[in-house]
Design a protein around this motif. Structure first.
Motif, PDB file in Angstrom:
ATOM      1  N   SER A  94      -5.420  19.163  11.753  1.00 33.12           N
ATOM      2  CA  SER A  94      -5.740  19.491  10.468  1.00 33.12           C
ATOM      3  C   SER A  94      -5.691  18.329   9.543  1.00 33.12           C
ATOM      4  O   SER A  94      -6.323  18.338   8.420  1.00 33.12           O
ATOM      5  CB  SER A  94      -5.278  20.881   9.818  1.00 33.12           C
ATOM      6  OG  SER A  94      -3.965  20.683   9.901  1.00 33.12           O
ATOM      7  N   HIS A  95      -4.643  17.507   9.781  1.00 32.07           N
ATOM      8  CA  HIS A  95      -4.367  16.236   9.033  1.00 32.07           C
ATOM      9  C   HIS A  95      -4.969  15.200   9.241  1.00 32.07           C
ATOM     10  O   HIS A  95      -4.842  13.886   8.740  1.00 32.07           O
ATOM     11  CB  HIS A  95      -2.877  16.133   9.058  1.00 32.07           C
ATOM     12  CG  HIS A  95      -1.909  17.099   8.748  1.00 32.07           C
ATOM     13  ND1 HIS A  95      -1.854  17.708   7.512  1.00 32.07           N
ATOM     14  CD2 HIS A  95      -1.069  17.905   9.672  1.00 32.07           C
ATOM     15  CE1 HIS A  95      -0.904  18.663   7.510  1.00 32.07           C
ATOM     16  NE2 HIS A  95      -0.497  18.820   8.689  1.00 32.07           N
ATOM     17  N   THR A  96      -6.218  15.260  10.104  1.00 21.99           N
ATOM     18  CA  THR A  96      -7.092  14.222  10.558  1.00 21.99           C
ATOM     19  C   THR A  96      -7.821  13.705   9.225  1.00 21.99           C
ATOM     20  O   THR A  96      -8.086  12.646   8.697  1.00 21.99           O
ATOM     21  CB  THR A  96      -8.266  14.623  11.371  1.00 21.99           C
ATOM     22  OG1 THR A  96      -7.549  15.194  12.645  1.00 21.99           O
ATOM     23  CG2 THR A  96      -9.062  13.442  11.806  1.00 21.99           C
ATOM     24  N   THR A  97      -7.956  14.829   8.005  1.00 18.42           N
ATOM     25  CA  THR A  97      -8.347  14.391   6.736  1.00 18.42           C
ATOM     26  C   THR A  97      -7.812  13.347   5.981  1.00 18.42           C
ATOM     27  O   THR A  97      -8.264  12.947   5.096  1.00 18.42           O
ATOM     28  CB  THR A  97      -8.351  15.651   5.733  1.00 18.42           C
ATOM     29  OG1 THR A  97      -7.109  16.319   5.986  1.00 18.42           O
ATOM     30  CG2 THR A  97      -9.364  16.938   6.556  1.00 18.42           C
ATOM     31  N   MET A  98      -6.743  12.885   6.447  1.00 11.23           N
ATOM     32  CA  MET A  98      -5.754  12.004   5.657  1.00 11.23           C
ATOM     33  C   MET A  98      -6.451  10.807   5.558  1.00 11.23           C
ATOM     34  O   MET A  98      -6.283  10.156   4.629  1.00 11.23           O
ATOM     35  CB  MET A  98      -4.351  11.836   6.727  1.00 11.23           C
ATOM     36  CG  MET A  98      -3.472  10.900   6.021  1.00 11.23           C
ATOM     37  SD  MET A  98      -1.867  11.021   7.153  1.00 11.23           S
ATOM     38  CE  MET A  98      -0.864   9.932   6.185  1.00 11.23           C
ATOM     39  N   VAL A  99      -7.386  10.351   6.454  1.00 14.58           N
ATOM     40  CA  VAL A  99      -8.117   9.232   6.525  1.00 14.58           C
ATOM     41  C   VAL A  99      -9.038   9.113   5.340  1.00 14.58           C
ATOM     42  O   VAL A  99      -9.355   7.991   4.958  1.00 14.58           O
ATOM     43  CB  VAL A  99      -8.580   8.684   7.879  1.00 14.58           C
ATOM     44  CG1 VAL A  99      -7.570   8.375   8.924  1.00 14.58           C
ATOM     45  CG2 VAL A  99      -9.710   9.697   8.177  1.00 14.58           C
ATOM     46  N   ASN A 100      -9.278  10.282   4.835  1.00 17.43           N
ATOM     47  CA  ASN A 100     -10.345   9.997   3.720  1.00 17.43           C
ATOM     48  C   ASN A 100      -9.975   9.493   2.287  1.00 17.43           C
ATOM     49  O   ASN A 100     -10.629   8.821   1.552  1.00 17.43           O
ATOM     50  CB  ASN A 100     -10.693  11.395   3.338  1.00 17.43           C
ATOM     51  CG  ASN A 100     -11.756  12.325   4.388  1.00 17.43           C
ATOM     52  OD1 ASN A 100     -12.774  11.717   4.547  1.00 17.43           O
ATOM     53  ND2 ASN A 100     -10.870  12.992   5.321  1.00 17.43           N
ATOM     54  N   GLY A 101      -8.538   9.250   2.422  1.00 17.62           N
ATOM     55  CA  GLY A 101      -8.064   8.287   1.409  1.00 17.62           C
ATOM     56  C   GLY A 101      -8.203   6.875   1.364  1.00 17.62           C
ATOM     57  O   GLY A 101      -7.941   6.277   0.763  1.00 17.62           O
ATOM     58  N   LEU A 102      -8.548   6.413   2.679  1.00 21.25           N
ATOM     59  CA  LEU A 102      -9.066   5.111   3.272  1.00 21.25           C
ATOM     60  C   LEU A 102     -10.472   4.820   3.118  1.00 21.25           C
ATOM     61  O   LEU A 102     -10.945   3.855   3.378  1.00 21.25           O
ATOM     62  CB  LEU A 102      -8.273   4.528   4.416  1.00 21.25           C
ATOM     63  CG  LEU A 102      -8.154   3.250   4.573  1.00 21.25           C
ATOM     64  CD1 LEU A 102      -7.259   2.690   3.677  1.00 21.25           C
ATOM     65  CD2 LEU A 102      -7.481   2.975   6.338  1.00 21.25           C
ATOM     66  N   GLY A 103     -11.172   5.847   2.690  1.00 18.78           N
ATOM     67  CA  GLY A 103     -12.432   5.667   2.500  1.00 18.78           C
ATOM     68  C   GLY A 103     -13.183   6.042   4.127  1.00 18.78           C
ATOM     69  O   GLY A 103     -14.197   5.528   3.973  1.00 18.78           O
ATOM     70  N   ILE A 104     -12.355   6.747   4.932  1.00 14.34           N
ATOM     71  CA  ILE A 104     -12.961   6.826   6.200  1.00 14.34           C
ATOM     72  C   ILE A 104     -13.371   8.430   6.292  1.00 14.34           C
ATOM     73  O   ILE A 104     -12.293   9.198   6.151  1.00 14.34           O
ATOM     74  CB  ILE A 104     -12.116   6.650   7.418  1.00 14.34           C
ATOM     75  CG1 ILE A 104     -11.835   5.126   7.133  1.00 14.34           C
ATOM     76  CG2 ILE A 104     -12.479   7.006   8.638  1.00 14.34           C
ATOM     77  CD1 ILE A 104     -10.600   4.639   8.058  1.00 14.34           C
ATOM     78  N   LEU A 105     -14.726   8.916   6.403  1.00 13.42           N
ATOM     79  CA  LEU A 105     -14.712  10.133   6.608  1.00 13.42           C
ATOM     80  C   LEU A 105     -14.396  10.714   7.846  1.00 13.42           C
ATOM     81  O   LEU A 105     -14.643  10.376   9.002  1.00 13.42           O
ATOM     82  CB  LEU A 105     -16.408  10.362   6.603  1.00 13.42           C
ATOM     83  CG  LEU A 105     -17.195  11.547   6.109  1.00 13.42           C
ATOM     84  CD1 LEU A 105     -16.987  11.996   5.057  1.00 13.42           C
ATOM     85  CD2 LEU A 105     -18.562  11.821   6.782  1.00 13.42           C
ATOM     86  N   GLY A 106     -13.465  11.759   7.693  1.00 10.38           N
ATOM     87  CA  GLY A 106     -12.880  12.471   8.970  1.00 10.38           C
ATOM     88  C   GLY A 106     -12.261  13.719   8.612  1.00 10.38           C
ATOM     89  O   GLY A 106     -11.922  14.063   7.348  1.00 10.38           O
ATOM     90  N   TRP A 107     -12.582  14.667   9.305  1.00 10.03           N
ATOM     91  CA  TRP A 107     -11.688  16.135   9.378  1.00 10.03           C
ATOM     92  C   TRP A 107     -11.279  16.711  10.616  1.00 10.03           C
ATOM     93  O   TRP A 107     -11.828  16.216  11.598  1.00 10.03           O
ATOM     94  CB  TRP A 107     -12.642  16.951   8.486  1.00 10.03           C
ATOM     95  CG  TRP A 107     -13.700  17.332   9.152  1.00 10.03           C
ATOM     96  CD1 TRP A 107     -14.188  18.660  10.072  1.00 10.03           C
ATOM     97  CD2 TRP A 107     -15.302  16.633   9.179  1.00 10.03           C
ATOM     98  NE1 TRP A 107     -15.437  18.611  10.346  1.00 10.03           N
ATOM     99  CE2 TRP A 107     -16.212  17.661   9.833  1.00 10.03           C
ATOM    100  CE3 TRP A 107     -15.755  15.467   8.674  1.00 10.03           C
ATOM    101  CZ2 TRP A 107     -17.468  17.184  10.134  1.00 10.03           C
ATOM    102  CZ3 TRP A 107     -17.057  15.308   8.753  1.00 10.03           C
ATOM    103  CH2 TRP A 107     -17.738  16.063   9.483  1.00 10.03           C
ATOM    104  N   GLY A 108     -10.607  17.768  10.592  1.00 15.89           N
ATOM    105  CA  GLY A 108      -9.990  18.255  11.765  1.00 15.89           C
ATOM    106  C   GLY A 108     -11.141  19.529  12.198  1.00 15.89           C
ATOM    107  O   GLY A 108     -11.469  20.293  11.418  1.00 15.89           O
ATOM    108  N   VAL A 109     -11.277  19.425  13.430  1.00 11.60           N
ATOM    109  CA  VAL A 109     -12.178  20.432  14.141  1.00 11.60           C
ATOM    110  C   VAL A 109     -11.427  21.074  15.211  1.00 11.60           C
ATOM    111  O   VAL A 109     -10.182  20.614  15.652  1.00 11.60           O
ATOM    112  CB  VAL A 109     -13.329  20.189  14.530  1.00 11.60           C
ATOM    113  CG1 VAL A 109     -14.072  19.508  13.410  1.00 11.60           C
ATOM    114  CG2 VAL A 109     -13.242  18.955  15.647  1.00 11.60           C
TER     115      VAL A 109
END
Length: 927
Positions: free
Chosen positions: A245-260
């Motif tokens: 679920s913490h995959t979303t962390m990279v959105n802070g770097l402008g990288i689209l990502g989320w946990g599935v």
């Protein structure tokens, strides 16, 4: 120009991957028409890469190995079974804290009213450690120490990365506890690690990042993230999905990502696009200026509250406004990390000048940085800070004033229950008074001030309600933020200099997200001060947050149980479900790292920091939190000096070298994995036993019994525990039958590669509240016999009798971390359908992906309003042709008939369900 930036990334992906089959031109046009099509159409998304961590990664790789076996047995070529999408797997969840507290720690407070005498003023680069014998186990080159060998006083230089033995003043290569915990980790998990090593050798397009490198999210952020990919002269945005679920962390770097879910991730690894309903995008406008006492964690929890109130579940969140530029990338990643806690799919910060400045500090090549900036601006993926620039149009806008944010903690049982630090004492008192529930403990008024004396290490202490027994600055994603970690270190430094100490029975630990965190804590000169308070580095990996903490001292555990004490854990993590840290620690609070240290010093959460001192320092002086809290200026100065490109360079070198234990580890190289029938870690699962080329019509569920009757907010922790294996559990009985002792059980997370253990661990959480039982316990009733049994034992009996089972549940079933075994486990227990008032989005898709039907009661209906007891038998008729969100009839053995909604959101999900799940659907392509 009007599209949200996150939608622009989806649009670019659809254009680039358009093949007329998996991704069609109409998909791209639907995304372009987002304003009118949001929530109405499904679109495919092909992420640039996949990230896994070992807890969820090992079942994925075991499934790949099993798929090779099944394809070979069906006449196909097993060599063709490889990830099609670039995949990185980080072995980071295996760490357990077997050893904590360093040899160099505080002496306990002297008795008889004495107060310690202040030492001569220490320089910022020196600390005076406790005089204890050097045990010769930490790598000290001076040989074992003998009592009286070293004159006192003495001091240890601390400005350099290598720690020094305080007796010989010789460099110690690594802290003793790190080496011990690493040795235990490799010994305990050798079989799993050998399997990962085999995977890295035989599968193409996958990279295994060995233990002791860092957490998956941290390594993803610091090393794996590209921001912009460049492959054979083609530039495209970095994007990622992962099994955490913490995959979303990279959105802070402008990288689209989320946990599935792990099931969907495996399909993506095999080249299938991820299908999602084109989401609404909530614009979160940040204004104002951050208070000097508010940390990133406070900002996170404040925004969490605002977005929960805005009901952003299942939506994208995108940040804009003047306040965004005031937040560093570290702040942004901390905020983005928490988005699963307020239900959003992701929280996106578009690339801007702050991002580019950060990348420059990490040592990114100047030419690459220029190409990146030019590309992002050309395709309109770069956010301009100028006030005249046009902001995108959003589905709705939520405004958050940073100026209004004050320090908070969260707890004592749920991360969304925020408590202002200045109200902590009164709020905990209210929790003691309240009935047992999401916050209350229902302690009788006459017992609320009870104390229990306990002898520990030759001294007597008194435990009372609110006493802190676990204080962990853990390897979670907020550790990526230098400011909060340095704040903890600077606070510890000021505390030590003031003469404050931490009681020795408190289980303190410091498990950084990566070696880089340790580097800047050490190079800034604060690490030994943390060590002196007991916050010694124990290793690099997930630990306390996933239930891997070492047991509390027996004397402390006995005292807590004897007095029915509401003991507390304080941790700088993101998960604090009841009983997760330790079964005798009922109150758990999430706090920023400096507050974790502060509460450890205070020894209790029943304290008003404004009016009560943390403790007594040198010369009997009362020390308050305000006396030792670092200023923002101090933090920024240290951060600028310590968070530099050399740290990122060191991490990259560490990544490329691996580590000695991993490099020397032997593993087979055969195309098919040589399964060991005696193994209790790695077992070939049965998911592909019915591998077929063609889909079959959905089969009716006839005369099913209810395996469990559950309430609201059943989490994936309740369904599939990740902590230690209880000695009385079904999994423990299985392992004992294989000749293992309790010492060798390890954790559920470590044994996710063994379906026999994980099936027995399903619904084995001690806090599971089954309405059939009436109290928290991993038990249920086998209705044909009337016996009360472990959930697995009851399910096993039903399967032997050929009786299908279903689950009844309330609202938000499957809340919490994405966990594939929360779907796989019930499937192997024989569960055919889950009837709930509502589902957590990711878990709903996981159920479909494994072949379990998610069925939702109509609004306003639930088992109670329908007059169901759960003791009936249920029959569910599936028509030959399903359609998204169609209504199905359910009949009970008592003659009652009601209808439910089949929560299939699109035709792809229906197709997957017909094939028995996504794994079987993808595997048939190799036949």
């Amino acid at each position: 120009d009007s599209l949200p930036y996150s939608i622009r990334v989806l649009f670019e992906s659809s254009v680039r991957n358009c093949d007329g089959f998996l991704v069609k031109e109409t998909d791209a046009m639907n995304i372009l028409d987002w304003k009118t099509k949001q929530n109405h159409v499904e679109v495919p998304f092909c992420p640039a890469r996949v990230v896994l961590q070992d807890f969820t990664g090992i079942p994925a790789m075991v499934d790949f190995a099993a798929m090779r076996e099944a394809v070979r047995n069906a006449g196909g070529d097993p060599v063709k079974v490889n990830p099609a999408c670039p995949t990185d797997l980080t072995v980071d969840h295996s760490l357990q804290i077997d050893f904590s507290k360093c040899a160099i720690q505080n002496a306990p407070n002297p008795g008889g009213g004495e107060v310690p005498k202040p030492p001569a003023r220490l320089s910022p680069l020196r600390v005076q450690p406790r005089k204890v014998p050097c045990r010769g186990q930490g790598g000290c080159r001076g040989g074992p120490c003998e009592p009286g060998r070293h004159p006192a006083p003495f001091s240890a230089q601390i400005e350099n990365t290598p720690l020094l033995c305080p007796f010989h003043l010789q460099p110690v290569p690594e802290p003793e506890m790190v080496l011990k915990n690493q040795e235990m980790e490799f010994g305990r998990n050798r079989e799993r690690l050998q399997f990962f090593k085999w995977s890295s050798k035989v599968f193409k397009n996958i990279s295994i990042i060995p233990p002791e490198t860092g957490t998956a999210h941290q390594v993803n952020l610091e090393y794996l993230s590209k921001v912009v990919f460049e492959v054979q002269d083609l530039l495209y945005p970095d994007s990622v999905v992962g099994t955490d679920s913490h995959t979303t962390m990279v959105n802070g770097l402008g990288i689209l990502g989320w946990g599935v879910g792990g099931i969907e991730t495996e399909a993506v690894m095999l080249g299938m696009p991820l299908t999602l309903t084109l989401p609404e995008v909530v614009g979160c406008e940040l204004t104002g200026t951050v208070s000097p006492f508010a940390t990133s964690i406070d900002i996170v929890l404040s925004i969490t509250k605002h977005l929960r109130q805005a009901e952003v579940a299942g939506k994208f969140v995108e940040f804009f406004g003047s306040g965004v530029s005031q937040l560093s990338v570290a702040d942004r990643t901390t905020i983005a990390n928490m988005c699963p806690e307020y239900g959003a799919i992701l929280s996106f910060f578009p690339v801007d000048n702050v991002t580019l400045k950060h990348l420059k500090h990490t040592g990114l090549d100047k030419a690459k940085l220029e190409v990146m900036e030019a590309y992002l601006k050309a395709v309109k993926l770069f956010r301009n800070d100028e006030s005249s620039s046009r902001e995108p149009e959003y589905s709705q806008v939520v405004q958050v004033s940073l100026s209004s944010i004050i320090p908070y903690v969260s707890g004592p049982k749920r991360s969304q229950d925020r408590v202002a630090v200045n109200n902590m004492k009164s709020d905990f008192q209210a929790c003691l008074n309240e009935k047992c529930g999401v916050k209350g403990f229902q302690i009788a008024a006459e017992k609320q001030n009870d104390t229990v004396p306990v002898q520990y290490e030759g001294n007597e202490y008194k435990l009372s309600h609110g006493c802190v027994v676990i204080a962990a600055v853990i390897s979670c994603t907020n550790n990526c933020n230098p400011s909060v970690m340095l704040a903890a270190g600077l606070l510890a430094k000021k505390a030590v200099e003031a003469g404050l100490v931490v009681k020795p029975y408190i289980r303190t630990s410091l498990s950084p997200g990566s070696g880089m965190v340790t580097h800047y804590l050490s190079s800034s000169g604060v690490l030994p001060y943390l060590s002196k308070l007991g916050f010694e580095v124990v290793g690099f990996g997930c630990s306390t947050c996933v239930g891997n903490t070492a047991p509390l001292p027996e004397a402390i555990r006995n005292a807590i149980k004897q007095g029915d004490i509401i003991a507390c854990g304080v941790l700088s993590g993101t998960k604090n479900f009841e009983g997760r840290l330790c079964d005798c620690v009922r109150a758990n609070y999430l706090a920023s790292p400096p507050l974790v240290v502060a509460y450890a010093i205070a020894g209790t959460v029943r304290i008003d920091f404004e009016t009560e001192p943390l403790g007594v320092g040198f010369n009997g002086k009362s020390i308050y939190l305000r006396d030792i809290w670092p200023t923002r200026k101090e933090l920024h100065t240290v951060e600028e000096e310590c968070v530099i490109s050399s740290m990122f360079k060191e991490l990259k070198e560490k990544m490329e070298k691996g580590n000695k234990r991993w490099n020397l580890l032997e593993a087979p190289e055969s195309t098919l994995f040589p399964w060991d029938s005696k193994s209790t870690y790695i077992r070939c699962p049965s998911f592909f036993d019915k591998l077929a080329k063609e889909a079959v019509a959905p089969q009716p569920v006839e005369n099913a019994h209810v395996l469990l009757y559950l309430g609201d907010s059943v989490t994936t922790d309740h369904i599939s525990p990740a902590g230690s294996i209880a000695r009385s559990s079904a999994a423990a009985k299985y392992l004992t039958s294989k000749g293992l002792t309790p010492r060798e059980f390890n954790s559920y997370g470590a044994r996710r590669g063994n379906d026999a253990v994980m099936t027995r661990g399903t619904f084995a959480n001690i806090k599971l509240l089954n309405k059939f039982i009436g109290k928290p316990a991993p038990k249920t009733i086998h209705f044909p016999s009337g016996q009360t049994l472990d959930v697995f034992e009851a399910a096993e009996l039903y399967q032997k009798e050929g009786i299908p089972v279903i689950i009844l549940a309330g609202k938000k079933y499957g809340l919490g971390s994405s966990r594939d075994w929360a779907a796989k486990g019930p499937f192997l227990l024989g569960v055919k359908a889950v009837l709930a008032e509502s589902f957590e989005k990711v878990h709903r898709s996981q159920l479909i992906g494994i072949g379990i039907a998610p069925l939702q009661f109509h609004p306003g209906e639930n088992p109670s309003t329908l007059g169901l007891t759960g003791k009936e038998q249920f029959s569910i008729l599936f028509p030959p042709e399903l359609s998204p969100r169609m209504t199905l009839d359910v009949k009970t053995s008592t003659g009652k008939v009601f209808s439910v909604i089949a929560l299939f959101e699109n035709n792809m999900e229906i197709t997957l369900y017909k094939y028995g799940g996504s794994l079987n659907f993808v595997a048939r392509r190799f036949l």
